[in-house]
Design a protein around this motif. Structure first.
Motif, PDB file in Angstrom:
ATOM      1  N   PRO A  58    -132.578  72.831   3.413  1.00 25.09           N
ATOM      2  CA  PRO A  58    -132.567  74.003   4.294  1.00 25.09           C
ATOM      3  C   PRO A  58    -133.776  74.020   5.226  1.00 25.09           C
ATOM      4  O   PRO A  58    -134.818  73.469   4.918  1.00 25.09           O
ATOM      5  CB  PRO A  58    -132.593  75.170   3.317  1.00 25.09           C
ATOM      6  CG  PRO A  58    -133.249  74.620   2.084  1.00 25.09           C
ATOM      7  CD  PRO A  58    -132.815  73.194   2.000  1.00 25.09           C
TER       8      PRO A  58
ATOM      9  N   LYS B 237    -131.819  70.110  -0.843  1.00 28.69           N
ATOM     10  CA  LYS B 237    -131.111  70.929  -1.824  1.00 28.69           C
ATOM     11  C   LYS B 237    -129.621  70.836  -1.553  1.00 28.69           C
ATOM     12  O   LYS B 237    -129.128  71.393  -0.569  1.00 28.69           O
ATOM     13  CB  LYS B 237    -131.576  72.384  -1.737  1.00 28.69           C
ATOM     14  CG  LYS B 237    -130.930  73.310  -2.768  1.00 28.69           C
ATOM     15  CD  LYS B 237    -131.468  74.721  -2.630  1.00 28.69           C
ATOM     16  CE  LYS B 237    -130.814  75.654  -3.651  1.00 28.69           C
ATOM     17  NZ  LYS B 237    -131.313  77.053  -3.517  1.00 28.69           N
TER      18      LYS B 237
ATOM     19  N   TYR C 176    -123.825  75.798   2.649  1.00 19.77           N
ATOM     20  CA  TYR C 176    -124.790  76.410   3.556  1.00 19.77           C
ATOM     21  C   TYR C 176    -124.087  77.315   4.567  1.00 19.77           C
ATOM     22  O   TYR C 176    -122.912  77.138   4.884  1.00 19.77           O
ATOM     23  CB  TYR C 176    -125.556  75.329   4.330  1.00 19.77           C
ATOM     24  CG  TYR C 176    -126.633  74.651   3.519  1.00 19.77           C
ATOM     25  CD1 TYR C 176    -127.951  75.073   3.583  1.00 19.77           C
ATOM     26  CD2 TYR C 176    -126.319  73.579   2.671  1.00 19.77           C
ATOM     27  CE1 TYR C 176    -128.942  74.456   2.847  1.00 19.77           C
ATOM     28  CE2 TYR C 176    -127.300  72.957   1.927  1.00 19.77           C
ATOM     29  CZ  TYR C 176    -128.612  73.398   2.024  1.00 19.77           C
ATOM     30  OH  TYR C 176    -129.584  72.788   1.282  1.00 19.77           O
TER      31      TYR C 176
ATOM     32  N   PRO D 284    -129.012  78.191   2.430  1.00 19.87           N
ATOM     33  CA  PRO D 284    -128.090  78.118   1.292  1.00 19.87           C
ATOM     34  C   PRO D 284    -127.277  79.410   1.197  1.00 19.87           C
ATOM     35  O   PRO D 284    -127.798  80.512   1.366  1.00 19.87           O
ATOM     36  CB  PRO D 284    -129.022  77.966   0.088  1.00 19.87           C
ATOM     37  CG  PRO D 284    -130.289  77.410   0.662  1.00 19.87           C
ATOM     38  CD  PRO D 284    -130.414  77.989   2.023  1.00 19.87           C
TER      39      PRO D 284
END
Length: 629
Positions: A464, A540, A544, A618
């Protein structure tokens, strides 16, 4: 009888020996630096060092330093250094003007700049200079009189007659220890030799001016080098040019740090339209005089000839036509701007050599080295293609230019400073041109020095996180991005490849924006089928929400596909925005992203959008909205 003659002989010898010893001690650092480089010479079509090893000179011009050019300093309406000086003299005394220029020269290029150029892998510097740096400061006051009244033919004539008098009385270029020009050359030679770099001495503004373009040659009357006669009927500017090179040769004839003498930069419009010959006869005559003058001092340095038409056209200037006894160590120059890099493209005139095919053919036919003394002022795509073509033929080149105010094509970018005609603007200029204040154009450096097929990140981008649209990868068109107009190959087509001409130097169009928060720039004018790539690190994995800061001036929706490693993971539809709310933030869902290093691509399905930034957050419940946030 002089006091020294009254001294005993042994004292005179002792003091003479001591003076010689002190001189040797003072010169030791320079001699040591010079010994690291080898005198260059021509061997057939190659430039080689003393051991016979080929040396391909690749480097940078330091234009705008010892001759100010208006477009480099963003003073375009002033047109030339003489007109800049004339503007300054409206509010400054001659002494204040000299002090300003002394400080300008002290700041614009320093050892730190040369060290930086060397660190990028370049091995030479071309040093463009103005002949007036070899006048005394008192003599320059006479030139200032013309700057104050440039349209008065009587002031020009008075200056010419002063030059004639100084020439006849041997008062030109004689104080080699104190004249600004010699002092600066010596300094540059030391800086470059410390980095094992050669220097090309380039008379960029010749006495009288070698063409029409005042920006380049800082003339008062166009073509006076070729036409102006003094009251004795002499082509006095040519006589002065020969004398200057005699003085330069006398000082540097055995200095291996000097690679070449570039006699005259870019003669142009020397033609019947301006009352001159149609076969470069005037240029031949002066070049022949210059070669003979240098060789007459037992100086075997490489000499660089520049053709008519901005350095490229050599009718009647080929080795067999020169009026010289010694044809050794002559190099032929080309200046490559806004022309095709296709190795098959050729000019029907074999003596017009800026195209690669003509350059190679001329070299091979006449068995002389060729060198591209200037190239640049284009996009990174063009730079990479030009370098690839020249390198493949072992032809050296020198990029134009080291520094430029708000320049995206130079090695270093100088921040805006205001007006040179105000005290505040001059203070800012003197500060901003210093190396520590300049911003390297990393994309330009990569285009000139990197492999042709490599794509590298412009910035470290993570998901992110936020990705500024203008921070797409560095690399060639079709590898890092795709744009329909990515290089300028026709000098008649002046449209910029980057419509905004800011931030980056690719075909991608970039505009400055005031929208907050942003990095101050946005990609704009995106046509269907164009795309940009970003190297991203997904730290990560997961689902999203993508937020995008966008604008659309068109009356139809714009559409962008978002791809990860060529797989579509989302889409952006941008409706028309309004003048009151030009920039909006939209949010769309993105499918699950795997961890690791990936290529993120924005692909234009339908044109019209401008894009400032992307933000990946996220999310388990992605939204799909458009609004002016």
């Amino acid at each position: 009888m002089k006091h020294s003659d009254s001294q005993p002989p042994f004292k005179r010898r002792w003091r003479s020996g001591l003076s010689l010893a002190l001189l040797i001690v003072c010169l030791l650092p320079q001699l040591s630096l010079a010994q690291r480089l080898s005198m260059l010479h021509a061997q057939g079509s190659k430039v080689v060092d003393a051991s016979g090893k080929e040396v391909v000179l690749r480097g940078f011009n330091v234009g705008g330093w010892l001759l100010q050019e208006s477009y480099i300093l963003k003073t375009d309406t002033l047109d030339s250094q003489a007109r800049i000086r004339g503007g300054l003299l409206r509010t400054m005394s001659d002494q204040e003007l000299e002090a300003f220029y002394a400080q300008y020269r002290a700041n614009f290029v320093t050892k730190a700049d040369i060290d930086f150029v060397a660190a990028q892998g370049f091995n030479c510097v071309r040093l463009p200079f103005h002949y007036d740096l070899f006048l005394t400061r008192q003599q320059r006051l006479e030139r200032n009189k013309v700057s104050r009244s440039p349209r008065n033919p009587r002031t020009v004539d008075a200056y010419v007659q002063s030059l004639s008098q100084w020439y006849d009385q041997n008062q030109l270029f004689t104080d080699t220890q104190n004249l600004d020009g010699f002092r600066i050359i010596d300094e540059v030679l030391n800086w470059c030799a410390a980095n094992k770099m050669y220097v090309i001495l380039d008379l960029h503004a010749a006495p009288g001016g070698q063409g029409y373009d005042r920006n380049i040659n800082d003339n008062f009357v166009p073509l006076d080098l070729w036409k102006r006669k003094d009251r004795q009927g002499r082509l006095i500017y040519q006589d002065i040019t020969v004398r200057l090179w005699e003085k330069l040769s006398a000082r540097y004839r055995q200095d291996p740090r000097v690679a070449m003498y570039d006699f005259i930069n870019e003669p142009h419009k020397v033609n019947p339209e301006n009352g001159l010959s149609n076969d470069n006869a005037e240029i031949n005559g002066l070049y022949s005089r210059l070669i003979n003058a240098v060789r007459g001092q037992n100086d075997q340095h490489l000499v660089l000839l520049e053709g008519n038409g901005y350095g490229n056209e050599y009718t009647n200037l080929t080795p067999d036509k020169l009026q010289v006894q010694d044809r050794r160590n002559i190099v032929y120059n080309a200046h490559r701007y806004w022309c095709p890099n296709d190795p098959k493209a050729a000019d029907p005139n074999p003596n017009q050599i800026n195209l690669l095919a003509n350059l190679v053919a001329f070299r091979d036919k006449w068995q002389v080295p060729v060198w591209v003394g200037e190239t640049g002022e284009n996009s990174n795509e063009w730079f990479a293609g030009a370098v690839q073509g020249l390198n493949s033929q072992n032809i050296g080149w020198c990029h134009w230019n080291l520094k430029r105010v708000e320049g995206v094509t130079s090695l270093l970018r100088v921040r805006r400073y205001g007006s040179i005609l105000t005290p505040e603007g001059r203070a800012a200029l003197l500060r901003n041109v210093q190396f520590k204040e300049c911003q390297p154009n990393r994309d330009v450096i990569a285009a000139l020095t990197g492999p042709a097929t490599v794509r590298t990140p412009f910035a470290a981008l993570r998901i992110p996180g936020t990705i500024h649209a203008t921070d797409y990868d560095m690399g060639r068109n079709g590898i890092a991005y795709h744009d329909a107009y990515a290089e300028r190959t026709d000098y008649r087509k002046e449209a910029p490849t980057n419509n905004g001409s800011v931030y980056r130097n690719d075909g991608i169009d970039i505009q400055p924006i005031a929208d907050k928060p942003s990095n101050g720039f946005a990609i704009s004018d995106m046509a269907s089928g164009e795309w940009v790539n970003y190297t991203v690190n997904v730290t990560k994995p997961g689902t999203y929400t993508l937020q995008a800061r966008v604008k659309n001036d068109a009356n139809t929706p714009a559409k962008l596909s978002v791809k990860l490693d060529d797989v579509v993971v989302g889409a952006l539809t941008i409706d028309q925005t309004t003048s009151t709310t030009p920039w909006v933030t939209i949010a769309v869902p993105i499918t699950a992203l795997p961890a690791g290093k990936h290529t993120l691509q924005l692909y234009v399905e339908q044109p019209g959008a401008s894009l400032s930034w992307l933000q990946f957050n996220p999310s388990t419940t992605p939204t799909n909205t458009q609004g002016g946030q």
